[in-house]
Design an enzyme around this catalytic site. Structure first.
Site, PDB file in Angstrom:
ATOM      1  N   ASP A  68       0.845  -1.184   0.000  1.00  0.00           N
ATOM      2  CA  ASP A  68       0.000   0.000   0.000  1.00  0.00           C
ATOM      3  C   ASP A  68       0.884   1.238   0.000  1.00  0.00           C
ATOM      4  O   ASP A  68       1.887   1.304   0.727  1.00  0.00           O
ATOM      5  CB  ASP A  68      -0.912   0.017   1.220  1.00  0.00           C
ATOM      6  CG  ASP A  68      -2.063  -0.976   1.104  1.00  0.00           C
ATOM      7  OD1 ASP A  68      -2.135  -1.681   0.079  1.00  0.00           O
ATOM      8  OD2 ASP A  68      -2.876  -1.042   2.048  1.00  0.00           O
ATOM      9  N   HIS A 217       3.724  -2.136   3.323  1.00  0.00           N
ATOM     10  CA  HIS A 217       3.591  -0.710   3.026  1.00  0.00           C
ATOM     11  C   HIS A 217       4.925  -0.162   2.527  1.00  0.00           C
ATOM     12  O   HIS A 217       5.995  -0.632   2.948  1.00  0.00           O
ATOM     13  CB  HIS A 217       3.139   0.067   4.258  1.00  0.00           C
ATOM     14  CG  HIS A 217       1.719  -0.213   4.662  1.00  0.00           C
ATOM     15  ND1 HIS A 217       1.362  -1.361   5.336  1.00  0.00           N
ATOM     16  CD2 HIS A 217       0.580   0.494   4.467  1.00  0.00           C
ATOM     17  CE1 HIS A 217       0.053  -1.349   5.557  1.00  0.00           C
ATOM     18  NE2 HIS A 217      -0.446  -0.231   5.031  1.00  0.00           N
TER      19      HIS A 217
END
Length: 258
Positions: A68, A217
């Site tokens: 992400d 992430h």
């Protein structure tokens, strides 16, 4: 009184209509400069409708690494270098705000790997009206396409994983399948949240199974500046390969056509 419209005004009006068409409906422009491929008559495959995919419906030792991108890009250089060196494919879910802040980085990510839609500003969609949810998805889609040249449709991730059955149906109608995860590394918590590179690796290995989707992430923790997911990535890839696993992008289970 009749107002005559000259060729320049007509041309500008036509351009405005084309832009509106692209932003609101996703229809393709004709002529002019080359644009990103557009999925005509886009619809999600019926086998994925009404659900969030938390594990890929595939057999064999294959896992999907997903990242992400919504805060900062501190871990991107290390992540990209690892993926290139190990020849591993991954999927990146970008927010429109991230793309606006890091356009060159976003283009590099999209140039090698699959990119998906993570909304424009990463809100909890369960708190928004349908109209605002649609705007979040469409604005991000238009930003990703305009900046990277790639169409993110079919691949969506809910911010915070927050969703309802109604929201899943809504994003399906916008031509997206929501992808969740089998395991969250928790690397985003950083050392200030009690995580280490070793805990990140351990969580992935403990959850390894055919079709597993790993959530990581690209950014650093805002309090301690650590990039645990980026740091742990080489070991994760090596350990999974030792167990016989291969790596796939999310489009491994999604054809270009409905």
């Amino acid at each position: 009184m009749r107002i005559e419209v000259g060729p320049v005004a007509r041309s500008r009006s036509l351009a405005a209509l084309v832009c509106a068409c692209l932003l609101l409906t996703g229809c393709p422009a004709r002529g002019g400069s080359a644009t990103a491929p557009v999925l005509h008559g886009c619809a999600v495959p019926s086998r994925f409708a009404g659900q969030q995919v938390d594990r890929l419906p595939i057999t064999g030792k294959r896992v999907a690494l997903t990242f992400d991108a919504g805060a900062n890009a501190d871990g991107v250089p290390s992540i990209r270098a690892t993926l290139r060196r190990t020849k591993v494919a991954a999927t990146f879910f970008l927010t429109g705000a991230f793309v606006q802040r890091y356009p060159a980085t976003s283009r590099r990510l999209a140039g090698r790997d699959l990119v998906g839609n993570h909304t424009m500003t990463h809100p909890d969609l369960t708190t928004l009206t349908d109209r605002r949810v649609t705007a979040q998805v469409r604005r991000a889609e238009a930003t990703i396409r305009a900046t990277t040249g790639e169409d993110p449709r079919r691949f969506f991730r809910f911010p915070y994983g927050a969703r309802t059955d109604h929201l899943i149906g809504l994003v399906n109608g916008l031509c997206y399948v929501p992808f969740g995860w089998t395991v969250d590394t928790l690397g985003w918590e950083g050392t200030s949240g009690g995580q280490t590179e070793a805990t990140v690796v351990a969580r992935v290995l403990a959850a390894a199974e055919p079709g597993a989707i790993v959530l990581m992430h690209v950014g650093s923790n805002p309090d301690d500046g650590t990039t645990l997911d980026a740091d742990a990535l080489p070991t994760i890839i090596a350990r999974l390969r030792d167990r016989g696993y291969h790596f796939v992008r999310l489009d491994r289970v999604m054809s270009a056509d409905p």
